[in-house]
Design an enzyme around this catalytic site. Structure first.
Site, PDB file in Angstrom:
ATOM      1  N   ASN A 120       0.936  -1.221   0.147  1.00  0.00           N
ATOM      2  CA  ASN A 120      -0.018   0.014  -0.123  1.00  0.00           C
ATOM      3  C   ASN A 120       0.836   1.299   0.023  1.00  0.00           C
ATOM      4  OD1 ASN A 120       0.812  -0.084   2.663  1.00  0.00           O
ATOM      5  ND2 ASN A 120      -1.267  -0.712   3.749  1.00  0.00           N
ATOM      6  N   ARG A 259       3.215   6.662  11.750  1.00  0.00           N
ATOM      7  CA  ARG A 259       2.388   6.199  13.086  1.00  0.00           C
ATOM      8  C   ARG A 259       2.313   7.145  14.075  1.00  0.00           C
ATOM      9  NH1 ARG A 259       0.811   2.568  10.380  1.00  0.00           N
ATOM     10  NH2 ARG A 259       1.444   0.436  10.446  1.00  0.00           N
ATOM     11  N   GLN A 288      -5.760   3.291  18.468  1.00  0.00           N
ATOM     12  CA  GLN A 288      -6.519   3.031  17.450  1.00  0.00           C
ATOM     13  C   GLN A 288      -7.728   1.937  17.640  1.00  0.00           C
ATOM     14  OE1 GLN A 288      -3.802   4.605  13.705  1.00  0.00           O
ATOM     15  NE2 GLN A 288      -4.854   2.734  13.335  1.00  0.00           N
ATOM     16  N   HIS A 312      -7.653   6.046  10.083  1.00  0.00           N
ATOM     17  CA  HIS A 312      -6.372   5.305   9.392  1.00  0.00           C
ATOM     18  C   HIS A 312      -6.968   4.614   8.170  1.00  0.00           C
ATOM     19  CE1 HIS A 312      -2.720   2.741  10.264  1.00  0.00           C
ATOM     20  NE2 HIS A 312      -2.863   3.209   8.962  1.00  0.00           N
TER      21      HIS A 312
END
Ligand code: NAI
Length: 361
Positions: A120, A259, A288, A312
């Site tokens: 990704n 992050r 998260q 995210h």
């Protein structure tokens, strides 16, 4: 062959996942793994329950041989949980970024950690470029104004700039950091700088007009825009803290899709509030899902803008999900058939780190 227990901790997709089967990274769509794994006689347990001693993660980690999770809804594999995992052989990150696993504990326990490297990185690089543009051009408040029914160009234009002519720096010039610089080339930026303990080749530097800066304080002090593109590890946790923020140019923009915990939550919010930063954008959070009252949801600069935060999702576009689901299956097939794994995917091999990206050791 003994059947394995494969535990997958994924995010709940709800109605969207029922309507859109390409949302592969969800509990509902199970990375497309169930028919294949069950046809091989293996057991697949899928859940989004990951927090606390009564979660499915804590319950099933005891017997699982394989754990799969995504950075978007990370099953945090702490040392405590790894100690309880009596059969665990391999942790697979369906995506990129394996900081949710205590990697040092995995090394000690000879548990492999793999990710779908590269799956990704273009998705994230595009998101970074988009975020840089929306901050520099003051896009979010402009759109909000339109939705409110207002029209006052000066309120937006007083804090809107061109990306052309600006200095952009990346902390981390690996797959994503480098792709960001490549994608910025047509914008006629003034200069690109990078900070990474692994230097790019001269040819690679020239191709993106990048100059390496040894010291991270020097880097940020030269940049109008800073983007964070390194993994989270001991050397990067809280790297962007109150002390480093003092070295940023006043009014710089900061984009972090790497992050959340690389940046100090409160120091960033304070820097935005004071105007030391003009903007902060990204999709990654120190916890998260982020709690409802997380300061990054609503923080603003003194002019009421500068917040480009999203959940995210930069690395989980439908295109990316197809790639990381396929990559997860390949890793599992290799494991099942005793075939060698692609070296680039191995973060921790048997008893040792196989990558240099998670800190200098
Ligand atoms: P990569 O391994 O290709 O590159 C990382 C680079 O960071 C390496 O060149 C490494 O030497 C450098 N680095 C490590 N520690 C550093 C430090 N202290 N200072 C400066 N540079 C340092 O990794 P890639 O594919 O570029 O991904 C980077 C990170 O982006 C991942 O580890 C992950 O945390 C995050 N990511 C976020 C996604 C999202 O959806 N938001 C999706 C994919 C990755």
């Amino acid at each position: 062959m003994e059947p394995w227990q494969v535990l997958a901790i994924l995010y709940r997709g709800g109605e969207a996942a029922k309507q859109e089967p390409r949302l592969l990274g969800t509990v509902e769509n199970e990375l497309g793994l169930r028919p294949w794994l069950e046809s091989q006689g293996h057991e697949l347990i899928v859940s989004d329950s990951k927090e606390g001693p009564h979660s499915d993660l804590a319950k099933h980690i005891v017997d699982a041989e394989v754990v799969i999770t995504t950075p978007f809804h990370p099953g945090y594999l702490t040392r405590d949980l790894i100690d309880k995992a009596k059969n665990l052989k391999i942790c697979i990150t369906a995506g990129v970024g394996s900081d949710h696993v205590d990697l040092n504990a995995a090394v000690e326990r000879k548990i492999q950690v793999m990710e779908v490297t590269g799956s990704n990185v273009s998705s994230v690089a595009e998101h970074v470029v988009m975020s840089i543009l929306l901050l520099v051009r003051n896009f979010v408040p402009a759109h909000e104004m339109i939705e409110r029914g207002d029209w006052m160009v000066s309120q937006i234009a007083r804090n809107a700039f061109d990306l052309e002519g600006k200095v952009v720096g990346t902390i981390g010039a690996g797959r994503i950091g480098y792709r960001v610089l490549e994608r910025l080339m047509p914008f006629n930026t003034k200069e690109h700088v990078y900070h990474d303990y692994i230097a790019l080749s001269k040819d690679a530097e020239q191709a993106v007009r990048a100059r390496r800066v040894e010291d991270v304080k020097d880097l940020v002090s030269q940049c109008d825009v800073v983007t964070v593109n390194c993994p989270l590890h001991e050397g990067t946790r809280n790297l962007v803290n109150a002390d480093l923020l003092k070295h940023f140019k006043k009014g710089a923009w900061l984009v972090n899709t790497a992050r959340g915990a690389i940046c100090d939550k409160d120091a960033v919010a304070a820097a935005l509030k004071s105007g030391r930063l003009s903007g902060y954008a990204g999709d990654v959070w120190n916890v998260q899902p982020a709690p409802k009252d997380h300061v990054w949801r609503t923080m603003k600069n003194p002019l009421g803008g500068g917040n480009g935060m999203t959940p995210h999702y930069s690395g989980t576009t439908l295109d990316a999900q197809a790639r990381y689901a396929a990559g997860t299956r390949t890793i599992l097939e290799n494991y099942l058939n005793g075939k060698p794994q692609d070296l680039a995917n191995i973060i921790v091999g048997i008893g040792k780190y196989e990558t240099k990206a998670y800190g200098q050791r």
